[in-house]
Design a protein around this motif. Structure first.
Motif, mmCIF file in Angstrom:
data_model
loop_
_atom_site.group_PDB
_atom_site.id
_atom_site.type_symbol
_atom_site.label_atom_id
_atom_site.label_comp_id
_atom_site.label_asym_id
_atom_site.label_seq_id
_atom_site.Cartn_x
_atom_site.Cartn_y
_atom_site.Cartn_z
ATOM 1 N N SER A 8 0.842 -1.187 0.000
ATOM 2 C CA SER A 8 0.000 0.000 0.000
ATOM 3 C C SER A 8 0.880 1.240 0.000
ATOM 4 N N VAL A 9 0.335 2.314 -0.554
ATOM 5 C CA VAL A 9 1.030 3.603 -0.570
ATOM 6 C C VAL A 9 0.123 4.615 0.108
ATOM 7 N N SER A 10 0.734 5.569 0.796
ATOM 8 C CA SER A 10 -0.058 6.561 1.518
ATOM 9 C C SER A 10 0.025 7.912 0.828
ATOM 10 N N VAL A 11 -1.077 8.661 0.939
ATOM 11 C CA VAL A 11 -1.108 10.075 0.549
ATOM 12 C C VAL A 11 -1.805 10.768 1.715
ATOM 13 N N GLY A 12 -1.067 11.516 2.510
ATOM 14 C CA GLY A 12 -1.638 12.049 3.743
ATOM 15 C C GLY A 12 -2.165 10.906 4.584
ATOM 16 N N ASN A 13 -3.441 10.986 4.989
ATOM 17 C CA ASN A 13 -4.047 9.924 5.798
ATOM 18 C C ASN A 13 -4.710 8.837 4.962
ATOM 19 N N VAL A 14 -4.643 8.976 3.645
ATOM 20 C CA VAL A 14 -5.310 8.033 2.759
ATOM 21 C C VAL A 14 -4.341 6.927 2.363
ATOM 22 N N SER A 15 -4.867 5.704 2.248
ATOM 23 C CA SER A 15 -4.039 4.577 1.837
ATOM 24 C C SER A 15 -4.587 3.984 0.540
ATOM 25 N N LEU A 16 -3.691 3.701 -0.396
ATOM 26 C CA LEU A 16 -4.080 3.092 -1.672
ATOM 27 C C LEU A 16 -3.460 1.713 -1.768
ATOM 28 N N GLY A 17 -4.201 0.773 -2.341
ATOM 29 C CA GLY A 17 -3.674 -0.562 -2.562
ATOM 30 C C GLY A 17 -2.891 -0.626 -3.864
ATOM 31 N N VAL A 18 -2.011 -1.621 -3.965
ATOM 32 C CA VAL A 18 -1.163 -1.806 -5.147
ATOM 33 C C VAL A 18 -1.366 -3.214 -5.703
ATOM 34 N N ARG A 19 -1.520 -3.311 -7.020
ATOM 35 C CA ARG A 19 -1.539 -4.609 -7.700
ATOM 36 C C ARG A 19 -0.476 -4.588 -8.796
ATOM 37 N N HIS A 20 0.241 -5.686 -8.933
ATOM 38 C CA HIS A 20 1.234 -5.824 -10.006
ATOM 39 C C HIS A 20 0.506 -6.358 -11.235
ATOM 40 N N CYS A 21 0.511 -5.588 -12.323
ATOM 41 C CA CYS A 21 -0.254 -5.934 -13.533
ATOM 42 C C CYS A 21 0.631 -5.932 -14.775
ATOM 43 N N PRO A 22 1.501 -6.942 -14.926
ATOM 44 C CA PRO A 22 2.388 -6.996 -16.091
ATOM 45 C C PRO A 22 1.623 -7.276 -17.391
ATOM 46 N N GLY A 23 2.288 -7.053 -18.523
ATOM 47 C CA GLY A 23 1.702 -7.339 -19.834
ATOM 48 C C GLY A 23 2.014 -6.212 -20.809
ATOM 49 N N HIS A 24 1.658 -4.973 -20.435
ATOM 50 C CA HIS A 24 2.055 -3.795 -21.226
ATOM 51 C C HIS A 24 3.548 -3.553 -21.011
ATOM 52 N N THR A 25 3.943 -3.496 -19.740
ATOM 53 C CA THR A 25 5.357 -3.582 -19.358
ATOM 54 C C THR A 25 5.424 -4.601 -18.215
ATOM 55 N N PRO A 26 6.592 -5.213 -18.003
ATOM 56 C CA PRO A 26 6.654 -6.277 -16.986
ATOM 57 C C PRO A 26 6.523 -5.762 -15.555
ATOM 58 N N GLY A 27 6.844 -4.489 -15.330
ATOM 59 C CA GLY A 27 6.811 -3.969 -13.962
ATOM 60 C C GLY A 27 5.682 -2.983 -13.706
ATOM 61 N N HIS A 28 4.607 -3.088 -14.478
ATOM 62 C CA HIS A 28 3.489 -2.148 -14.344
ATOM 63 C C HIS A 28 2.720 -2.428 -13.046
ATOM 64 N N VAL A 29 2.414 -1.367 -12.297
ATOM 65 C CA VAL A 29 1.547 -1.501 -11.120
ATOM 66 C C VAL A 29 0.337 -0.578 -11.278
ATOM 67 N N ILE A 30 -0.748 -0.939 -10.598
ATOM 68 C CA ILE A 30 -1.925 -0.067 -10.555
ATOM 69 C C ILE A 30 -2.220 0.254 -9.089
ATOM 70 N N LEU A 31 -2.945 1.357 -8.887
ATOM 71 C CA LEU A 31 -3.295 1.815 -7.537
ATOM 72 C C LEU A 31 -4.804 1.822 -7.419
ATOM 73 N N PHE A 32 -5.317 1.561 -6.226
ATOM 74 C CA PHE A 32 -6.770 1.652 -6.069
ATOM 75 C C PHE A 32 -7.144 2.052 -4.645
ATOM 76 N N SER A 33 -8.296 2.709 -4.547
ATOM 77 C CA SER A 33 -8.876 3.067 -3.256
ATOM 78 C C SER A 33 -10.266 2.465 -3.186
ATOM 79 N N GLU A 34 -10.462 1.525 -2.263
ATOM 80 C CA GLU A 34 -11.787 0.926 -2.109
ATOM 81 C C GLU A 34 -12.775 1.937 -1.554
ATOM 82 N N GLU A 35 -12.286 2.795 -0.662
ATOM 83 C CA GLU A 35 -13.144 3.804 -0.042
ATOM 84 C C GLU A 35 -13.713 4.743 -1.103
ATOM 85 N N LYS A 36 -12.875 5.153 -2.027
ATOM 86 C CA LYS A 36 -13.270 6.113 -3.065
ATOM 87 C C LYS A 36 -13.825 5.399 -4.296
ATOM 88 N N ASN A 37 -13.642 4.078 -4.363
ATOM 89 C CA ASN A 37 -14.059 3.304 -5.533
ATOM 90 C C ASN A 37 -13.380 3.806 -6.803
#
Ligand SMILES: [Zn+2]
Ligand SMILES: [Zn+2]
Length: 215
Positions: A117-146
């Protein structure tokens, strides 16, 4: 609560995104590909204080402004996954080839991995590793914010290119169906280029990854 503003940058109209926490007014810039004056302006207009740079993958239009901005504001760089280091090391050549202003390579302060997870102030975002476009591509998501930031993994009506070195179509489709879809049909996403959409709409209509393709 997480807030965001999309700032299209570079001739590729890459959706650089300013994320911030409205409790602390701390912000993070995701994929500062270039046009730093636009990014500085958005930071000023939102009245936020930039605390870090977050990167989804190593392509020039996503990371071209990173080294300059990190140095100027003394910001840590988080992401992408280490498998994209070969792209970051080649940034000076990418810039020359794409006729961008000169760009320096850099070393991220923190690599991102599946489940981080990565933080921005008090907010936390989840990280998923999503290779295919590039091998080290990651995406970020916030369940709270959808809300998800998916870089060049998925677009409205399309998916990322897979004809680059170490790109792979089947791997990309697997990343989308196994890492993105479980986040929920209602989840909105900001793609690396073009308009926003939701995972549910793409599951119905995207010619590359709609559910009916796998029926
Ligand atoms: Zn890309
Ligand atoms: Zn891109």
């Amino acid at each position: 609560m997480l807030k965001y503003r999309i700032i299209p940058v570079t001739p590729y109209q890459q959706n650089c995104t300013l994320l911030w926490c409205d409790e602390t007014m701390k912000s993070a810039i995701v994929d500062p590909g270039g046009d730093l004056h636009r990014i500085r302006q958005a930071v000023t207009e939102t009245g936020t204080e930039l605390e870090k740079i977050i990167l989804t993958h190593g392509h020039l239009d996503h990371v071209g402004g990173t080294e300059e901005l990190a140095k100027e504001l003394n910001l840590p760089i988080e992401g992408p996954h280490p498998d994209d280091m070969f792209w970051i090391e080649q940034l000076p050549q990418q810039a020359q080839m794409m006729q961008f202003p000169p760009v320096k390579a850099f070393e991220p302060n923190r690599f991102l991995y599946q489940g981080d997870s990565v933080s921005v102030g008090n907010v936390s975002l989840g990280v998923r590793h999503c290779p295919g476009h590039t091998p080290g591509h990651v995406i970020l998501f916030s369940e709270e914010k959808n809300l998800a930031l998916v870089g060049d993994v998925l677009f409205q009506g399309s998916i990322g290119r897979t004809d680059f070195p170490r790109g792979d179509f089947d791997t990309l489709v697997k990343s989308i169906t196994e890492q993105l879809w479980p986040l929920g049909d209602d989840m909105q996403f900001i793609p690396g280029h073009g308009p926003m959409s939701t995972f549910g709409v793409e599951r119905q209509t995207n010619p590359f990854v709609a559910d009916k393709n796998f029926g």
